[in-house]
Design a protein around this motif. Structure first.
Motif, short mmCIF file in Angstrom:
data_model
loop_
_atom_site.label_atom_id
_atom_site.label_comp_id
_atom_site.label_asym_id
_atom_site.label_seq_id
_atom_site.Cartn_x
_atom_site.Cartn_y
_atom_site.Cartn_z
N VAL A 1 24.28 -5.42 6.26
CA VAL A 1 22.95 -5.61 5.68
C VAL A 1 22.84 -4.82 4.38
N LEU A 2 22.47 -5.53 3.32
CA LEU A 2 22.20 -4.88 2.04
C LEU A 2 20.74 -5.15 1.67
N ILE A 3 20.01 -4.07 1.40
CA ILE A 3 18.58 -4.19 1.10
C ILE A 3 18.30 -3.59 -0.28
N VAL A 4 17.73 -4.40 -1.15
CA VAL A 4 17.21 -3.89 -2.42
C VAL A 4 15.73 -3.62 -2.20
N ALA A 5 15.27 -2.45 -2.54
CA ALA A 5 13.86 -2.11 -2.27
C ALA A 5 13.31 -1.19 -3.34
N GLN A 6 12.01 -1.24 -3.47
CA GLN A 6 11.29 -0.31 -4.36
C GLN A 6 10.68 0.83 -3.55
N ARG A 7 10.33 0.53 -2.29
CA ARG A 7 9.69 1.54 -1.45
C ARG A 7 10.73 2.47 -0.82
N VAL A 8 10.46 3.74 -0.89
CA VAL A 8 11.32 4.73 -0.25
C VAL A 8 11.25 4.58 1.26
N SER A 9 10.07 4.23 1.79
CA SER A 9 9.92 4.10 3.24
C SER A 9 10.81 3.00 3.80
N THR A 10 11.15 2.02 2.98
CA THR A 10 11.99 0.91 3.44
C THR A 10 13.45 1.35 3.56
N VAL A 11 13.88 2.32 2.75
CA VAL A 11 15.31 2.67 2.69
C VAL A 11 15.64 4.00 3.38
#
Length: 593
Positions: free
Chosen positions: A539-549
């Protein structure tokens, strides 16, 4: 234009029959004035009624035969042209599907739509005219001259003056008209572009109260196209009256000269009547030819635009790179199945080896010296500021673009050496901008897996946290989605896009900022559900939210296209200044701990 006519090959026999029927129709039209001349000279003037009935009946038979040939030629030409249009549209569409994103940007979506619709329609119309008029006009002109000379050679000298005069009128009009026809196609492109932007961006336009501005843009493009069309039509409006004037003056001259010759017993009345008809046929054939000259420049411009698309090679991102062995010769299986097995039986491994990428024409690289590995059962998160290259990085995995330096490996194989279909079958990609298609909710989820069962669709929707809002829709999974998903919210679109990737059950999941429209509660529930569903996948996730990563097994921090840190949340809080800045801009010290 001739290059495109090779797509007429499935209809070659129909085209042959069109030419035969047009030839027979022309012979019929050329023979009728001679029969009429015989009726007048041998029947009416000599009061030979049986001869009038006999030749009149034969004349009707010839006219009926010509009419049937005309109908058959019209039917077959229309059928052949429509089939040609269908084949060319299919060829253009299938070819465009293999374009790289660079090529789409270069030509433009609006221009591609115009070329696939308006330009091909222009070719169809010209093809119908060509199959009929381009055969009939020269036959009618040459045959008419021969038949007119056979009636009275001296009277035919009128054509020495008339035909050059008509040719000059056509040439003068076409010289000004051809550039205008070519310009019209570009102006149709411009109008299509403005219209498309105005319709797709209607929400933004209204929210910023720019309706008047967009109306003015459309009116400007519309007026520009209209002005050109009016100028073309003015030229045509001048040409046809001029040609009719020349024709009528010619008839007056023929009648005047013919009357003198009849008075001197050098010509009969029937022959003069036939001569007048042949003169009209000759001049009408020139008018038909002029109509072809009107249509051909525009069709030629359309054909050139279509051929430009077909001549463009598909993007290298859609082809297998030629692999060479140690002897320098191409490896066996190039272009088909060069790599039948993955290296060491790996499944779902993604590796970046010193990857650098630059967009064409860009001054600076979007990515520089990127190296990392991601494997099954791991969640790799990518975070960074706007323009740091996050979306560009994940776009290299399904090979939307090819790297300039380094390698992107999937299961130990360079993605450039894998069949695009085989590579992308391993990946469930959720783009940054959620895209839905017209159809039902179930159809949109099933887009990820064509043979997905109803149970698989429901399961994917539950994991994507979409089941609740789908259940509230009037027809559930059978509810219709409007064009572009405009009848659902941004968060609902994202969840349906995620469900579409989940139903595929791929080896690699790529979420390109796919949780941005979700509230924190839904985001947390979705990530928890994904964790249990993707235990054997990468799984690779691009995110802006810190809570997501924060809970990811590996966080990659990008800064201006370079890696500014790799590790878990706690490690990066100690080692990466860039990551700390991002965290503290979103969370308090207690929340970030």
């Amino acid at each position: 234009m001739l290059k495109l006519f090779r797509y007429l090959s499935p209809y070659r026999w129909q085209v042959v029959f069109v030419l035969v029927f047009v030839f027979l129709q022309t012979l019929s039209d050329l023979y009728l004035p001679t029969l009429m001349s015989d009726i007048v000279d041998e029947g009416v003037l000599k009061q030979n009624t049986p001869y009038i009935w006999r030749v009149g009946a034969f004349m009707l038979l010839v006219a009926a035969g010509g009419g049937l040939c005309s109908v058959a030629a019209s039917y077959l030409s229309a059928k052949s042209a429509a089939g040609f249009g269908r084949i060319v549209r299919s060829k253009v569409f299938s070819h465009v599907e293999h374009f790289s994103l660079h090529q789409f940007d270069r030509i433009g979506t609006s221009s591609l739509i115009t070329r696939t619709t308006n330009d091909i329609t222009q070719l169809q119309q010209v093809l119908i005219m060509m199959m009929r008029m381009m055969v009939m006009a020269p036959l009618m002109c040459i045959g008419g001259i021969i038949m007119a000379v056979s009636q009275d050679a001296k009277l035919s000298l009128v054509f020495i003056v008339v035909l050059p005069l008509l040719a000059f009128v056509i040439y003068a009009v076409m010289r000004k008209g051809i550039p205008l026809f070519k310009a019209m196609q570009k102006k149709i492109d411009k109008l299509n572009l403005v219209l498309r932007e105005g319709l797709m961006g209607i929400r933004v336009i209204r929210s910023f109260d720019r309706t008047r501005h967009e109306t003015e843009r459309f009116e400007e493009a519309n007026a520009d196209l209209t002005d050109t069309a009016v100028r073309v039509n003015k030229l045509m409006a001048v040409m046809f009256p001029l040609m009719m004037l020349v024709m009528n003056l010619s008839i007056v001259a023929i009648v005047a000269i013919g009357a003198v010759r009849i008075g001197n017993n050098d010509l009969q009345v029937g022959s003069l009547m036939a001569f007048i008809q042949y003169a009209m046929q000759i001049m009408f054939s020139l008018m038909m030819g002029s109509m072809m000259f009107v249509m051909l420049p525009r069709a030629s411009a359309s054909a050139a635009r279509i051929q430009e698309v077909l001549d463009m090679e598909g993007g290298t991102e859609n082809h297998v790179r030629e692999v060479r062995g140690t002897d320098g010769k191409p490896a066996a299986g190039n272009g088909t199945a060069a790599w039948p097995k993955t290296e060491g039986g790996k499944r779902g491994y993604v590796t970046f080896e010193r990857v650098s990428f630059r967009y064409p024409g860009a001054e600076e690289a979007a990515l520089s010296d990127i190296s990392f590995e991601a494997g099954p059962g791991e969640v790799t998160a990518i975070i960074g500021g706007t323009g740091s290259g996050k979306s560009t990085l994940v776009s290299l995995i399904p090979r939307f673009y090819d790297v300039n330096e380094g390698r992107v490996l999937v299961d130990g194989i360079d993605v450039r050496d894998m069949e695009p279909e085989r590579l992308r079958a391993k990946i469930g990609f959720v783009p940054q901008k959620a895209m839905l298609f017209t159809g039902t909710v179930a159809d949109n989820i099933r887009y990820g897996k064509e043979d997905a069962t109803d149970e698989e669709i429901r399961r994917a929707a539950e994991i994507a946290q979409a089941a609740d809002f789908i259940a509230k829709m009037e027809q559930g999974y059978g509810s219709l989605i409007a064009q572009g998903g405009n009848n659902v919210s941004g968060g609902q679109k994202q969840r349906l896009s995620i469900a579409r990737a989940l139903v595929r059950k791929p080896e690699i999941y790529v979420f390109d900022d796919s949780f941005s429209a979700l509230d924190f509660k839904t985001d947390a529930k979705l990530r928890a559900a994904l964790k249990t569903e993707t235990t054997e996948a990468t799984v690779l996730i691009v995110a802006q939210r810190v809570s997501t990563v924060m809970d990811a097994d590996r966080i990659i921090v990008l800064d201006e296209g370079r890696i500014a840190g790799i590790g878990k949340h706690a490690e990066l809080m100690q080692t990466s200044e860039v990551y700390r800045e991002i965290v503290f801009s979103q969370l308090s010290e207690e929340e970030s701990a």
